[in-house]
Structures are given as structure tokens and as C-alpha cells.
Design a protein around this motif. Structure first.
Motif, mmCIF file in Angstrom:
data_model
loop_
_atom_site.group_PDB
_atom_site.id
_atom_site.type_symbol
_atom_site.label_atom_id
_atom_site.label_comp_id
_atom_site.label_asym_id
_atom_site.label_seq_id
_atom_site.Cartn_x
_atom_site.Cartn_y
_atom_site.Cartn_z
ATOM 1 N N MET A 1 60.524 39.577 33.056
ATOM 2 C CA MET A 1 59.712 39.518 34.270
ATOM 3 C C MET A 1 58.805 38.303 34.220
ATOM 4 N N LYS A 4 52.985 39.642 34.880
ATOM 5 C CA LYS A 4 52.565 40.988 34.582
ATOM 6 C C LYS A 4 52.368 41.750 35.885
ATOM 7 N N ASN A 5 52.505 43.085 35.804
ATOM 8 C CA ASN A 5 52.463 43.889 37.016
ATOM 9 C C ASN A 5 51.176 43.729 37.798
ATOM 10 N N ALA A 8 51.598 40.639 39.771
ATOM 11 C CA ALA A 8 52.854 40.475 40.501
ATOM 12 C C ALA A 8 52.641 40.535 42.004
ATOM 13 N N SER A 29 63.209 41.591 41.909
ATOM 14 C CA SER A 29 62.745 42.377 40.775
ATOM 15 C C SER A 29 62.773 41.547 39.497
ATOM 16 N N GLY A 32 59.792 39.493 39.069
ATOM 17 C CA GLY A 32 58.522 40.163 38.842
ATOM 18 C C GLY A 32 57.876 40.810 40.034
ATOM 19 N N TYR A 33 58.527 40.827 41.190
ATOM 20 C CA TYR A 33 57.943 41.450 42.374
ATOM 21 C C TYR A 33 57.920 42.963 42.232
ATOM 22 N N ILE A 34 56.798 43.578 42.595
ATOM 23 C CA ILE A 34 56.755 45.016 42.823
ATOM 24 C C ILE A 34 57.374 45.261 44.194
ATOM 25 N N SER A 55 61.382 45.925 37.644
ATOM 26 C CA SER A 55 59.957 45.992 37.979
ATOM 27 C C SER A 55 59.699 47.288 38.744
#
Length: 248
Positions: A1, A4-5, A8, A29, A32-34, A55
Motif C-alpha cells: 500500500m 498508511k490508512n 489514505a 486499493s 492505498g485508497y480506502i 485496503s
């Protein structure tokens, strides 16, 4: 990713159960996209799409022909995600007009035109309020030309492309921080097109998704998929209508 979330970006893809929408979900995803994914086929998203995502993702039932429930579902989904940076409006249907009954044409228009317009305006309102955002709408190279067997579909995609272009101009004049990307695919191999034996320059949904993701990240105003269709778009813009009619 890639991120980090907590850093993101967050994207909603409307129409994510197959084809370009599903492939783009997997591609975003990886970057790194939520994700918030919507479609009518919840089972397909749960069993086939969500397991491929690396993700965090959220799913929601949505039928864009039911505008009020779709708007409500969109806001509920964004609340669960904790915000939104990008909306991809991919929901749509195709159909041959050669033997299309009026009722079928009207249903296509409800989804491709009225449903699209509702989602575009809702996304714009959200991004306008929060001060930033990115809207990507999936139109088509078909928007550039008439077709005797695709009148309703081609006209609906012309509406999508023109509406996105007009919205971009409106946003520019107002000085708002909202990006508009018109994604114009040529022939893409999806469940909707697999029976079409006359396709050429065919790209897989996965290849299309990689290019669309790159163009979104670069905030391009138009994404020709694949890029060779840019030449076709240019030639069609120069072609006199009488000559175009001869082709068909």
C-alpha cells in the motif's frame, strides 16, 4: 500500500460489481485508497471483489435509477468511510437500439442519464461544501458519434461527457477546488461487451483500470482509454457529418 490508512485518500466507486468499476476498485486499493463500493449485486462485490482488495473497503447496495434511495445510501456510505476525496460514477447499462422497445430505452436513460446526473450533482455538493474533491465520470468514445444500433446508449454517453465538460467550466469560473475527469473508453472487454464481435483495439478491464487510475492521480481532464483512441476522437471531431453517415 502506498500510504498508511490514516493518510489514505477515500474513493467511492458507483457501479463496482464488474467490468471497469471492479477492476478500478482493485487498482485503487493497490494504491492505498480506502474504498466505498456500490452496486445492485451485493453478493458479487462481497464474494468476488472485496476479497481482492488490500485496503479497507465498505459496500453498499445502490440502484441509481432510484435516485432518492441512492443519495441516502451515498451519504450513509461516506459517513462509514469517514469522508470522501474521489467519486467515480461508473454505473450504467448498454443496449442495442435496433430492436429496443420504448420501455427499455427509458430504463437506459433513467440509469445512464438521470442516475448519472443525480450522482454528479450530489458529489459536487459534497465537494463544494468541504472545499475539495475529484469527480470522475465514465462516458465513452461512443459519445462522439451517432450509431444506428446504439442511439439511446450513444446519446446517453454524449450527455455524460457534455455534462462533465460543462460542470468543469462552471467550477473553473467559480474558482472551486474540484477536479473533473471525463473517462472515455473505447472497446473494453467486459461482461457488457463480450458478445460484440466487431470490436477492435480492445483493452482488458485491468489495463483500462491501470490507465484510469494514473490519469485520475494526475488529475487529467480527459482520460482516453486506451490512449490511441485520442486519435479517433480527434478525427471524429474533424469529420463532416455526411461522410460519417456514409460509414454507417
Amino acid at each position: 500500500m502506498e500510504k498508511k490508512n490514516n493518510q489514505a485518500k477515500k474513493a467511492v466507486i458507483i457501479g463496482a460489481s464488474s467490468g471497469i468499476g471492479a477492476a478500478l476498485a482493485i487498482e485503487l486499493s493497490k494504491k492505498g485508497y480506502i474504498l466505498g463500493l456500490t452496486a445492485r449485486r451485493m453478493g458479487v462485490m462481497e464474494k468476488e471483489i472485496q476479497p481482492e482488495l488490500v485496503s479497507p473497503s465498505y459496500l453498499s447496495y445502490m440502484d441509481v435509477s432510484d435516485i432518492e434511495s441512492s443519495i441516502s445510501a451515498l451519504h450513509d456510505l461516506i459517513k462509514k468511510m469517514g469522508g470522501i476525496d474521489l467519486m467515480v460514477i461508473n454505473a450504467g447499462v448498454s443496449g442495442s437500439s435496433s430492436n429496443m422497445e420504448r420501455e427499455a430505452a427509458e430504463q437506459l436513460i433513467r440509469i445512464n442519464v438521470l442516475g448519472f446526473a443525480a450522482m454528479l450533482h450530489e458529489a459536487y455538493r459534497i465537494f463544494q461544501k468541504q472545499g475539495h474533491g475529484h469527480i470522475a465520470g465514465i462516458s465513452s468514445i461512443a459519445s462522439l458519434l451517432p450509431h444506428p444500433n446504439g442511439s439511446a446508449y450513444n446519446a446517453s454517453k454524449a450527455f455524460v461527457s457534455n455534462y462533465l465538460d460543462s460542470m468543469r467550466l462552471r467550477i473553473k469560473r467559480r474558482g472551486e477546488n474540484v477536479t473533473i475527469t471525463d473517462v472515455m473508453p473505447g472497446y473494453i472487454l467486459t461482461p457488457m461487451t463480450e458478445e460484440n464481435k466487431r470490436m477492435f483495439w480492445v483493452a482488458s478491464a485491468e489495463k483500462a483500470a491501470r490507465q484510469i487510475a494514473r490519469d485520475i492521480i494526475k488529475k487529467k481532464p480527459i482520460s482516453y482509454v486506451s490512449r490511441r483512441w485520442r486519435l479517433i476522437a480527434y478525427l471524429l471531431s474533424l469529420m463532416p457529418r455526411p461522410l460519417l453517415y456514409r460509414i454507417f
